[in-house]
Every structure is written in structure tokens, then in C-alpha cells.
Design an enzyme around this catalytic site. Structure first.
Site, short mmCIF file in Angstrom:
data_model
loop_
_atom_site.label_atom_id
_atom_site.label_comp_id
_atom_site.label_asym_id
_atom_site.label_seq_id
_atom_site.Cartn_x
_atom_site.Cartn_y
_atom_site.Cartn_z
N GLY A 16 0.83 -1.21 0.01
CA GLY A 16 0.12 -0.14 -0.03
C GLY A 16 0.70 1.24 -0.02
O GLY A 16 2.20 1.26 0.50
N ARG A 20 -0.93 8.57 4.36
CA ARG A 20 -1.27 9.05 5.83
C ARG A 20 0.18 9.38 6.27
O ARG A 20 0.41 9.98 7.34
CB ARG A 20 -2.13 8.41 6.51
CG ARG A 20 -3.64 8.63 6.29
CD ARG A 20 -4.57 7.87 7.06
NE ARG A 20 -4.59 6.34 6.72
CZ ARG A 20 -5.21 5.32 7.15
NH1 ARG A 20 -5.93 5.51 8.32
NH2 ARG A 20 -5.03 4.00 6.68
N LYS A 27 6.60 3.12 3.90
CA LYS A 27 6.10 2.86 5.38
C LYS A 27 6.93 1.87 6.12
O LYS A 27 7.48 2.17 7.18
CB LYS A 27 4.83 2.84 5.51
CG LYS A 27 3.94 2.54 7.10
CD LYS A 27 2.55 2.74 7.09
CE LYS A 27 1.87 1.53 6.48
NZ LYS A 27 0.26 1.70 6.83
N GLY A 145 -12.37 -2.23 10.28
CA GLY A 145 -13.47 -3.11 9.98
C GLY A 145 -14.38 -3.58 11.07
O GLY A 145 -13.66 -4.37 11.96
N GLU A 160 -16.24 -2.80 6.26
CA GLU A 160 -15.61 -1.39 6.69
C GLU A 160 -16.35 -0.31 7.33
O GLU A 160 -17.27 -0.24 6.82
CB GLU A 160 -14.75 -1.05 5.32
CG GLU A 160 -13.82 -2.20 4.75
CD GLU A 160 -12.63 -2.46 5.68
OE1 GLU A 160 -11.82 -1.59 6.14
OE2 GLU A 160 -12.67 -3.55 6.09
N ASN A 175 -11.87 -6.25 13.15
CA ASN A 175 -10.81 -6.88 12.30
C ASN A 175 -9.41 -6.52 12.66
O ASN A 175 -9.22 -5.16 12.28
CB ASN A 175 -11.16 -6.96 10.86
CG ASN A 175 -10.46 -7.42 10.20
OD1 ASN A 175 -9.68 -8.15 10.53
ND2 ASN A 175 -10.34 -7.00 8.74
N ARG A 339 35.49 9.31 16.30
CA ARG A 339 34.72 9.19 14.85
C ARG A 339 35.26 7.78 14.41
O ARG A 339 36.01 7.41 14.97
CB ARG A 339 35.43 10.60 13.99
CG ARG A 339 34.53 11.79 14.54
CD ARG A 339 35.08 12.98 13.86
NE ARG A 339 35.09 12.70 12.53
CZ ARG A 339 35.98 13.29 11.45
NH1 ARG A 339 36.98 13.84 11.93
NH2 ARG A 339 36.12 12.92 10.22
N LYS A 357 40.00 10.26 14.99
CA LYS A 357 39.37 9.78 13.89
C LYS A 357 40.49 8.43 13.32
O LYS A 357 41.62 9.02 12.98
CB LYS A 357 39.22 10.55 12.52
CG LYS A 357 38.47 10.13 11.41
CD LYS A 357 38.85 10.61 10.22
CE LYS A 357 40.39 10.10 9.58
NZ LYS A 357 40.69 10.35 8.46
N ARG A 446 59.85 26.49 17.13
CA ARG A 446 58.96 27.44 17.23
C ARG A 446 60.11 28.67 17.24
O ARG A 446 61.14 28.77 17.57
CB ARG A 446 58.10 27.35 18.60
CG ARG A 446 58.99 27.53 19.59
CD ARG A 446 58.39 27.38 21.03
NE ARG A 446 59.34 27.18 22.15
CZ ARG A 446 59.34 26.45 23.00
NH1 ARG A 446 58.46 25.48 23.09
NH2 ARG A 446 60.13 26.41 24.31
C1 UD1 Z 1 -7.79 -3.43 6.69
C2 UD1 Z 1 -9.18 -3.97 6.81
C3 UD1 Z 1 -9.99 -3.57 7.85
C4 UD1 Z 1 -8.90 -3.81 9.29
C5 UD1 Z 1 -7.72 -3.12 9.00
C6 UD1 Z 1 -6.81 -3.60 10.33
C7 UD1 Z 1 -9.58 -4.46 4.44
C8 UD1 Z 1 -10.50 -3.95 3.19
N1 UD1 Z 1 -9.87 -3.92 5.60
O1 UD1 Z 1 -8.11 -2.07 6.67
O2 UD1 Z 1 -11.09 -4.47 8.09
O3 UD1 Z 1 -9.78 -3.45 10.44
O4 UD1 Z 1 -7.00 -3.56 7.92
O5 UD1 Z 1 -5.75 -2.85 10.29
O6 UD1 Z 1 -8.82 -5.37 4.13
N2 UD1 Z 1 -2.22 -3.52 1.06
C9 UD1 Z 1 -1.54 -3.93 -0.17
N3 UD1 Z 1 -2.13 -3.70 -1.24
C10 UD1 Z 1 -3.33 -2.85 -1.54
C11 UD1 Z 1 -3.86 -2.50 -0.45
C12 UD1 Z 1 -3.27 -2.55 0.92
O7 UD1 Z 1 -0.58 -4.58 0.04
O8 UD1 Z 1 -3.73 -2.87 -2.92
C13 UD1 Z 1 -1.56 -3.53 2.26
C14 UD1 Z 1 -1.18 -2.10 2.99
O9 UD1 Z 1 0.03 -1.83 2.62
C15 UD1 Z 1 -1.58 -2.77 4.51
C16 UD1 Z 1 -2.51 -3.56 4.46
O10 UD1 Z 1 -2.61 -4.09 3.01
O11 UD1 Z 1 -0.08 -3.17 4.89
C17 UD1 Z 1 -4.00 -3.00 4.85
O12 UD1 Z 1 -4.16 -1.64 4.05
P1 UD1 Z 1 -4.91 -0.61 4.33
O13 UD1 Z 1 -5.29 0.10 3.27
O14 UD1 Z 1 -4.08 0.23 5.57
O15 UD1 Z 1 -6.16 -1.21 5.11
P2 UD1 Z 1 -6.99 -0.48 6.36
O16 UD1 Z 1 -8.04 0.48 5.95
O17 UD1 Z 1 -6.23 -0.33 7.59
CA CA Z 2 -3.91 -0.36 8.03
#
Ligand code: UD1
Ligand code: CA
Length: 457
Positions: A16, A20, A27, A145, A160, A175, A339, A357, A446
Site C-alpha cells: 500500500g 497518511r 512505510k 472493519g 469496513e 478486524n 569518529r 578519527k 617555534r
Molecule cells: C484493513 C481491513 C480492515 C481492518 C484493518 C486492520 C480491508 C478492506 N480492511 O483496513 O477491516 O480493520 O485492515 O488494520 O482489508 N495493502 C496492499 N495492497 C493494496 C492495499 C493494501 O498490500 O492494494 C496492504 C497495505 O500496505 C497494508 C494492508 O494491506 O499493509 C492494509 O491495508 P490498509 O489500506 O491499511 O487497510 P485498512 O484500511 O487499514
Molecule cells: Ca492499515
């Protein structure tokens, strides 16, 4: 830990964009006490002895893969990123059959404990479910979620927060984003996902509803591991998790016999080792692969990175040490600066406002005040007077200064390298030494003092 789980594969979601965080750095590469966020998750998974660990990367995929090249994990690239369900689709496509169970978790939950994952797996197997989700109850469930259950308390679906009805929003069981799936079921269910939600993404959470629609058993495990759900989405959460990790690290050292005068203001990174009876005052930063021996004293504001410190070493206030070695019973500081590649041997002393150093100070050598020693070899029991400078650099190249054992360098001398001061030799105060000094001789270089009359009106 106990038994390994070769029939289980883990899928770690880390593709992802993490908008944020407002960061140019991926991240999962953000460090928590010196260790990237994702390393916590991968170290935990590696302790479980799983058959395979597959990390889904996307945003800044190359940087993440490069950082974890030394780990026994596989990577798969998700490009573009169309949601958590899409990420697992890509992962499932890359996993060979032969795994009965898939654990799915996120790369941004660094505090999750291996024992919690093991409990989830055991619950999943015992319940015979096709999907088991790890849940937690929160007084303020926020954007997580929600776990929607029927009257019998069986999981119906996960919704969600942004897609939830007011009644669903009031549910406090959430979740964690950590699941166990039967692989065959997961492969089939992933094909049914549709982007019919507020974000237009493929949601992994919809797999749960898909199981119920096919009358397949779904389970949930409510965990008391309060840290397990603590994902990091903002730097506020990053700071909160880092504070917790820091506290855990400090407690480990306290229990192992290290005195921390004020643990609240002591910063010890994950990879640091410290011997018993060492005492550490506030605001010390110990970083990287630092090793500190037993019965040392670190006064306030000491910063040590990637260095080895022996036993019974005294490090006075404000001293900074980087990529160096310090032997037993050395005294450093206050305000010494070691150093890279400084090598301070037994009982040597490096005093206030002294910088070294790439320099060896052999046993018992002293440089107590206001000195720069660069590219130098300082023999046993040498005394380097206040204000001595090795002139090691001519603007293009660096040159070596050798001071043989027992030599005495008078205050405010400049040693213009390359130059050798012989064993037992003396250098008169204020000298600019440009030629080698033979052993047991006195060199003075000197202007001679003159005395003149003063004309007074
Ligand atoms: C997700 C869950 C939510 C749960 C929460 C817990 C879903 C739809 N929702 O929401 O129910 O309460 O986690 O923290 O799953 N990522 C990918 N590829 C993508 C999108 C996301 O690898 O296309 C990865 C992100 O990098 C992250 C993780 O999946 O590590 C969760 O994604 P994020 O968008 O943060 O989901 P949340 O909105 O937190
Ligand atoms: Ca998340």
C-alpha cells in the site's frame, strides 16, 4: 519456539501507498528503535518455522526488497494496488500448492506476537473453519472493519467502517487484519471479489462474507494481545509504537542487570547488547550494532553507534562514539568525539574536547584536552599535551602520524603528517613538527622568545 509449521505459508501485505505517513520513504521501512517496521513482522514470522513467507510489495517495491534481501522470504509485486483482496490474489497466484493453510497479515503491525499467530492457527485447525479472523474489542473502534455476527455469535461478514450502517458502526469487535485461510477455499473465494464499496477496491474482508454465502464455517478468535492490532498508519501511531518498543527493550536490559537511571529518557535500539552492572544516565542514545561490556558508566547525553565498548569503561557526559572500539578500563570525555575507526586500547584516556578519527591509542596513552588525532598511531603510555593537532590532510590526501611508545608531546603542537615521533622523544610546547623526531631526543620548532624594551610616553 516449539514445533514448526511447514504446511503453513504466510502472506504479508506491504504494497500500500500509506498516504497518511506523508513520507517519501515506504512505510514499512520506517525505523522503530533502529529496526525497520517490517523487520519486526518478518522476525516474528521466522520464529514460527513456516513453510514460506511471501511479502507483497508495490509502492517502492525495489527499496523494500533491497532492504530485506538478506531475509529468507520471497517477494511478489502488486502493481497497481487495487486493495487487500487484490494483493492476496497476486500472492495466491505466486504460491505453489502444497500449503494447506495461509496466514495473512500486514507489514505495519510490528508488535504482533508469534504466540498470538500460533493461537490463531490452532483455533483455525480446531474449529475446522475455512477462514478464521483475529479480532479485538475496542472502546473506540474508529476506522477498523467491524465484525458482524449472527444471533448465535457466528461471524457473518466484515464491514469496513466507511461502508457500515449506524448499527454496524456501533459494533466494538474489530478486524485486526490477521487471518488464517484454508488455501483451496481462499483461491476460490478470491475469484468472487467485486469492487462494490466506497473505495472501489477489492476487499479481502469480503472473503468472509463469501464463505458464509456458501454455508462454509467461519471462525473468529478474540485476542487479549492488545498490541496485535496496533497498525501504523500515521506518524502519531509510529511514535506510540516506538515508545512501547523502547519500553520493552529497556525492561529487558533492566531485568538483565543494567541500571537505567531514568528509563523514560534512555534510547537503546533493538540490536544493542549491554553487560550487567553497567549504569546508564538519562538521555543516552545507543544505536545500531553496539556492544557495551560490564560495569561501565555512561554519564548523561552519551551517544554511541555501531561500536564495541569493553568492561569497566567510564564515558563521561556528552561523548559521541561512532563505529569504533574501546577496550577495558578506558576513560572518555566529558565531550570526547570518537569518529569512525578509532581504536582506544586498555586504560587509555581521551579527555574533554578531544576528537579522534582512524586512530589507535595504545594501552595507557593519554590525550586529555583539546586535541585532534586523525590517521594516527599513538604508542603505549604516550602523553599528548593539550591542544595538539595532527595535520593529516593537505587538501588532497590524508597522511599518517606515528607517535612511538613513551613519547611526550608538548602542548599546542602541530604534527604535520606524514611524520614519526620516536620512542621516548619530547616535543617542546608550541612546536610545528614537519620532520621525524628520533627516539629519546627533544625537538623544538617555534620562534625563539625575545625580550624588548617598551617605549613609554
Ligand atoms: C484493513 C481491513 C480492515 C481492518 C484493518 C486492520 C480491508 C478492506 N480492511 O483496513 O477491516 O480493520 O485492515 O488494520 O482489508 N495493502 C496492499 N495492497 C493494496 C492495499 C493494501 O498490500 O492494494 C496492504 C497495505 O500496505 C497494508 C494492508 O494491506 O499493509 C492494509 O491495508 P490498509 O489500506 O491499511 O487497510 P485498512 O484500511 O487499514
Ligand atoms: Ca492499515
Amino acid at each position: 519456539m516449539t514445533d514448526s509449521l511447514p504446511e503453513v505459508a504466510a502472506v504479508v501485505l506491504a504494497a500500500g501507498k500509506s498516504t497518511r505517513m506523508k513520507s517519501a520513504t515506504a512505510k514499512v521501512l520506517h525505523p522503530i528503535m533502529g529496526k525497520p517496521m517490517l523487520a519486526y513482522v518478518l522476525d516474528t514470522l521466522q520464529s514460527l518455522g513456516l513453510g514460506k513467507i511471501l511479502v507483497v510489495v508495490g509502492h517502492q517495491a525495489e527499496a523494500v526488497q533491497a532492504r530485506f534481501a538478506g531475509y529468507a522470504v520471497d517477494f511478489v509485486v502488486q502493481e497497481p494496488q487495487l486493495g487487500t483482496g487484490h494483493a492476496v490474489q497476486i500472492a495466491a497466484g505466486a504460491l505453489k500448492s502444497g500449503f494447506g493453510t495461509i496466514i495473512v497479515l500486514c507489514g505495519d503491525v510490528p508488535l504482533l506476537q508469534g504466540e498470538t499467530i500460533r493461537q490463531l492457527y490452532q483455533h483455525h485447525v480446531a474449529s475446522g473453519a475455512v477462514a478464521t479472523v483475529l479480532t479485538v474489542e475496542l472502546p473506540e473502534p474508529g476506522s477498523y472493519g467491524r465484525i458482524v455476527k449472527d444471533e448465535q455469535g457466528r461471524v457473518l461478514k466484515i464491514v469496513e467502517a466507511r461502508d457500515a450502517s449506524p448499527a454496524e458502526l456501533s459494533i466494538r469487535e474489530i478486524n485486526t487484519g490477521i487471518y488464517c485461510f484454508q488455501f483451496a477455499f481462499l483461491q476460490a473465494a478470491l475469484q468472487t471479489l467485486r469492487p462494490d464499496n466506497d473505495q472501489g477496491e477489492l476487499y479481502l474482508t469480503d472473503v468472509i462474507g463469501a464463505a458464509r454465502a456458501r454455508h462454509l464455517p467461519v471462525a473468529s478468535l478474540l485476542t487479549t494481545d492488545q498490541a496485535s492490532f496496533q497498525g501504523i498508519n500515521t506518524r502519531v501511531e509510529l511514535a506510540a509504537v516506538a515508545a512501547r518498543v523502547r519500553q520493552q527493550i529497556n525492561e529487558r536490559h533492566l531485568l538483565a542487570g543494567v541500571t537505567l537511571i531514568d528509563p523514560q529518557t534512555t534510547y537503546i535500539e533493538a540490536g544493542v547488547a549491554i553487560g550487567a552492572d553497567t549504569v546508564i544516565f538519562p538521555n543516552c542514545y545507543l544505536q545500531g550494532q553496539t556492544v557495551i561490556g560490564e560495569a561501565c558508566l555512561l554519564e548523561p547525553n552519551v551517544k554511541i553507534s555501531d561500536s564495541r565498548i569493553g568492561n569497566r569503561v567510564t564515558i563521561k557526559m556528552g561523548t559521541v562514539i561512532t563505529d569504533s572500539r574501546v577496550a577495558d578500563e578506558v576513560q572518555l570525555g566529558p565531550y570526547a568525539h570518537l569518529r569512525p575507526l578509532s581504536d582506544i586500547r586498555e586504560r587509555a584516556k581521551v579527555g574533554n574536547f578531544v576528537e579522534t578519527k582512524k586512530t589507535v591509542l595504545h594501552a595507557g596513552a593519554k590525550a586529555n584536552h583539546l586535541t585532534y588525532l586523525g590517521d594516527a598511531e599513538v604508542g603505549e603510555n604516550v602523553n599528548v599535551g593539550a591542544g595538539t593537532i595532527t595535520c593529516n590532510y593537505d587538501g588532497k590526501h590524508k597522511y599518517k602520524t606515528t607517535i612511538a611508545p613513551g613519547a611526550f608531546i608538548g602542548s599546542n603542537s602541530a604534527l604535520v603528517a606524514p611524520v614519526t615521533i620516536g620512542a621516548g622523544a619530547y616535543v617542546g610546547a608550541g612546536s610545528v613538527i614537519t620532520e621525524d623526531v628520533p627516539p629519546e631526543k627533544l625537538a623544538i620548532a617555534r620562534g625563539r622568545q625575545v625580550i624588548k624594551d617598551i617605549r613609554k610616553k
